[in-house]
Design an enzyme around this catalytic site. Structure first.
Site, PDB file in Angstrom:
ATOM      1  N   ASP A   1       0.825  -1.210   0.000  1.00 17.20           N
ATOM      2  CA  ASP A   1       0.000   0.000   0.000  1.00 17.20           C
ATOM      3  C   ASP A   1       0.858   1.259   0.000  1.00 17.20           C
ATOM      4  OD1 ASP A   1       0.976  -0.353   2.577  1.00 17.20           O
ATOM      5  OD2 ASP A   1      -0.982  -0.699   3.482  1.00 17.20           O
TER       6      ASP A   1
ATOM      7  N   ASN B   1      -7.660  -2.336  14.191  1.00 15.57           N
ATOM      8  CA  ASN B   1      -9.047  -2.696  13.872  1.00 15.57           C
ATOM      9  C   ASN B   1      -9.113  -3.925  12.954  1.00 15.57           C
ATOM     10  OD1 ASN B   1      -8.100  -1.689  11.483  1.00 15.57           O
ATOM     11  ND2 ASN B   1      -9.530   0.027  11.340  1.00 15.57           N
TER      12      ASN B   1
ATOM     13  N   HIS C   1      -7.286  -4.402  10.206  1.00 14.94           N
ATOM     14  CA  HIS C   1      -7.026  -4.186   8.770  1.00 14.94           C
ATOM     15  C   HIS C   1      -5.727  -4.871   8.335  1.00 14.94           C
ATOM     16  CE1 HIS C   1      -4.873  -0.121   9.692  1.00 14.94           C
ATOM     17  NE2 HIS C   1      -3.947  -0.914   9.195  1.00 14.94           N
TER      18      HIS C   1
ATOM     19  N   GLU D   1      -9.707  -1.602   5.294  1.00 17.54           N
ATOM     20  CA  GLU D   1     -10.379  -1.287   6.553  1.00 17.54           C
ATOM     21  C   GLU D   1     -11.629  -2.154   6.720  1.00 17.54           C
ATOM     22  OE1 GLU D   1      -8.774   0.431   8.538  1.00 17.54           O
ATOM     23  OE2 GLU D   1      -8.338   2.491   7.915  1.00 17.54           O
TER      24      GLU D   1
END
Ligand code: GLP
Length: 243
Positions: free
Chosen positions: A67, A136, A138, A143
């Site tokens: 990413d 979280n 990810h 996400e």
């Protein structure tokens, strides 16, 4: 998932680094997927150590990173490109022309993501992908959401991801969007090495390993992959049912 609980970050780094180096020794033209963040740094250190000992060469490997921030030039000191240069690429003999990145400066995100997805396919797919995990759940910058994602795309970052990563942006505003390989592309990698350390990751790790497979915890999809090594320290493993 094969899970190993280690006593220290450096032990994790040595084990994960060895898997990757052994693979490259046997397959000098390996296609390697790299991740940023603090978690993989000890693995990168151990790869550099093995390279310096003369044990492995990266001259023929091709790399893809997971990413990149959208809106940051690769030269920006907080770009993931800069991170990889600093922590790994400048210290080994990988050829600059074999390093692939999503271009965070691209104005046409959709065509940039298509270009990147095609480049991964043209390279024959990724042999080994290093992964971290967000607080979280990810992976990459996928996400939590209503569906698992497909190929590379542009994503709006959640408040929790912005809070976790803002610490690296001392004198500039952290981007609110990123370009990332999609979940489907991560699942297509032939071998995945996920590294998570620290108590802050414990709930995400529990959901990944012991929760149900749901896009609300993107990492949980890895339960459906048949070749995943998860390296944890005791804090990150603290809420799982692992002994
Ligand atoms: C970022 C990256 C992820 C990484 C995560 C965790 O959000 N996009 O690829 O896994 O941070 O980073 P860290 O290892 O620093 O906790």
């Amino acid at each position: 998932m094969r899970t190993v609980i280690c006593g220290s970050k450096s032990e994790i780094g040595k084990l994960a680094g060895k898997i990757l180096c052994d693979y490259v020794k046997a397959n000098p033209k390996a296609v390697l997927g790299f991740a940023t963040g603090a978690s993989p740094i000890p693995a990168y250190d151990s790869i550099v150590e093995e390279y310096k000992k003369g044990g492995v060469s990266f001259k023929e490997v091709v790399t893809f990173n997971l990413d990149e921030y959208s809106g940051l030039a690769r030269e920006h000191k907080n770009s993931y490109y800069s991170f990889m240069q600093e922590n790994l690429f400048s210290k080994i003999d990988v050829r600059p022309e074999n390093i692939n990145f999503l271009n965070g400066s691209a104005e046409n995100w959709a065509s940039e993501c298509e270009r990147y997805s095609k480049a991964i396919r043209d390279a024959g797919g990724i042999d080994i992908q290093i992964l971290g995990i967000g607080h979280n759940g990810h992976i990459g910058f996928n996400e939590p959401g209503e569906t698992f994602s497909g190929d590379a795309y542009r994503v709006k970052l959640t408040d929790s991801t912005i809070a976790a990563n803002s610490v690296y942006f001392e004198d500039s505003l952290m981007p609110r969007y990123a370009l990332t390989m999609g979940t489907k592309q991560i699942m297509e990698c032939r071998h995945i090495i996920l590294i998570a350390t620290g108590e802050g990751k414990a709930e995400a790790v529990r959901a990944m390993i012991n929760g149900k497979v749901t896009p609300m915890c993107p990492a949980s999809v890895l339960q459906n992959h048949d070749n995943v090594d998860v390296f944890l320290d005791e804090d990150a493993a603290g809420l799982t049912d692992l002994g």
